[in-house]
Design an enzyme around this catalytic site. Structure first.
Site, PDB file in Angstrom:
ATOM      1  N   ASP A 126       0.962  -1.100  -0.092  1.00 49.34           N
ATOM      2  CA  ASP A 126      -0.014  -0.124   0.015  1.00 49.34           C
ATOM      3  C   ASP A 126       1.056   1.222   0.163  1.00 49.34           C
ATOM      4  O   ASP A 126       1.925   1.531   0.995  1.00 49.34           O
ATOM      5  CB  ASP A 126      -0.846   0.005   1.256  1.00 49.34           C
ATOM      6  N   HIS A 144      -3.585   9.131 -10.257  1.00 53.11           N
ATOM      7  CA  HIS A 144      -2.250   9.319  -9.679  1.00 53.11           C
ATOM      8  C   HIS A 144      -1.296   8.859 -10.645  1.00 53.11           C
ATOM      9  O   HIS A 144      -0.297   8.873 -10.357  1.00 53.11           O
ATOM     10  CB  HIS A 144      -2.139   8.760  -8.209  1.00 53.11           C
ATOM     11  N   CYS A 159       7.114  14.624 -26.778  1.00 54.69           N
ATOM     12  CA  CYS A 159       5.784  14.097 -27.653  1.00 54.69           C
ATOM     13  C   CYS A 159       5.735  14.648 -28.886  1.00 54.69           C
ATOM     14  O   CYS A 159       6.580  15.503 -29.315  1.00 54.69           O
ATOM     15  CB  CYS A 159       4.562  14.948 -26.645  1.00 54.69           C
ATOM     16  N   ASN A 193     -14.203  -2.790   1.454  1.00 53.84           N
ATOM     17  CA  ASN A 193     -12.917  -2.544   2.063  1.00 53.84           C
ATOM     18  C   ASN A 193     -12.717  -3.144   3.216  1.00 53.84           C
ATOM     19  O   ASN A 193     -13.752  -2.897   4.138  1.00 53.84           O
ATOM     20  CB  ASN A 193     -12.806  -0.900   1.980  1.00 53.84           C
TER      21      ASN A 193
HETATM   22 ZN    ZN Z   1       2.273  16.303 -26.270  1.00 56.29          ZN
END
Ligand code: ZN
Length: 235
Positions: free
Chosen positions: A39, A108, A132, A197
């Site tokens: 965790d 996250h 990119c 949970n």
């Molecule tokens: Zn980009």
């Protein structure tokens, strides 16, 4: 209030899934501890250590495999029953289990992905790229404490929480915001709230169905029952 016997609760959950038109699942670290992963936010978790300024090392997540609960959620998708999946996990196990990327928000980030700092596009680390196609810089997609969450994942999560009729929490204690807001948004929109949970959550008093059992003892048998229900002719 005494909890109904687990078999009865599983039967109810399977019926609710069958009735649902817009089902959203929300997962936290609890689903992956059954794959042998730590965790991350626990007392010795990587985030806890980072926050204290202690040395950290990523566990080798490439060795981890989806467990029967991850596969049960992938089965929901196969049955056409998964509207959207929101995860706090960065371990890539949902994608590894076959969840389609367009049905998944990873609040996250994901240890196997880089994210473009300009356009937000995600690229596999294994490509070796650092730029990119838009010219932006590719950076680790994992969100650390204090950093903002990925915008599209966050807005998709809010949208689907607001528009679902069944919201199922799997392995999260629902204390980290803004993720912890989502069950409230779902409830306010009239959805049923189910929490699977181990350990308390702030939403226990308002959940329509609560499981303290191991996730692996709940999700796979529920999906098996759902399949039976879906095979019966509906009137
Ligand atoms: Zn980009």
């Amino acid at each position: 209030m005494a909890l109904l016997d687990v078999g009865k609760r599983i039967k109810t959950l399977a019926q609710w899934m069958d009735e649902s038109k817009r089902l959203v699942v929300f997962t936290g670290a609890g689903i992956s501890t059954e794959s042998g992963l730590p965790d991350f936010r626990g007392p010795d978790g990587i985030w806890t250590r980072k926050a204290k300024g202690l040395p950290t090392q990523w566990p080798d997540l490439s060795l981890a495999e989806p467990n029967p609960s991850h596969m049960a959620i992938a089965e929901l998708q196969k049955l056409g029953k998964l509207n959207f999946l929101i995860s706090q996990n960065i371990d890539n196990l949902h994608l590894k289990s076959g969840i389609r990327p367009e049905l998944l928000a990873e609040l996250h980030g994901n240890v196997t992905k880089l994210r473009c700092s300009r356009c937000g596009a995600q690229v596999d680390k294994s490509t070796g790229l650092d730029t990119c196609s838009c010219g932006g810089k590719l950076e680790h997609s994992v969100v650390n404490f204090g950093q903002s969450l990925p915008q599209k994942d966050l807005s998709d999560s809010y949208h689907h929480s607001q528009n679902c009729d069944l919201f199922i929490v799997v392995g999260s204690s629902l204390v980290v915001t803004p993720a912890a807001d989502m069950p409230r948004i779902a409830l306010e929109s009239g959805a049923r709230l189910v929490i699977i949970n181990k350990g308390e959550t702030p939403y226990d008093p308002v959940a329509h169905l609560r499981f303290e059992e191991q996730i692996g003892d709940v999700l796979p048998p529920t999906i098996a029952q759902l399949k039976e229900l879906m095979e019966q002719p509906h009137t």
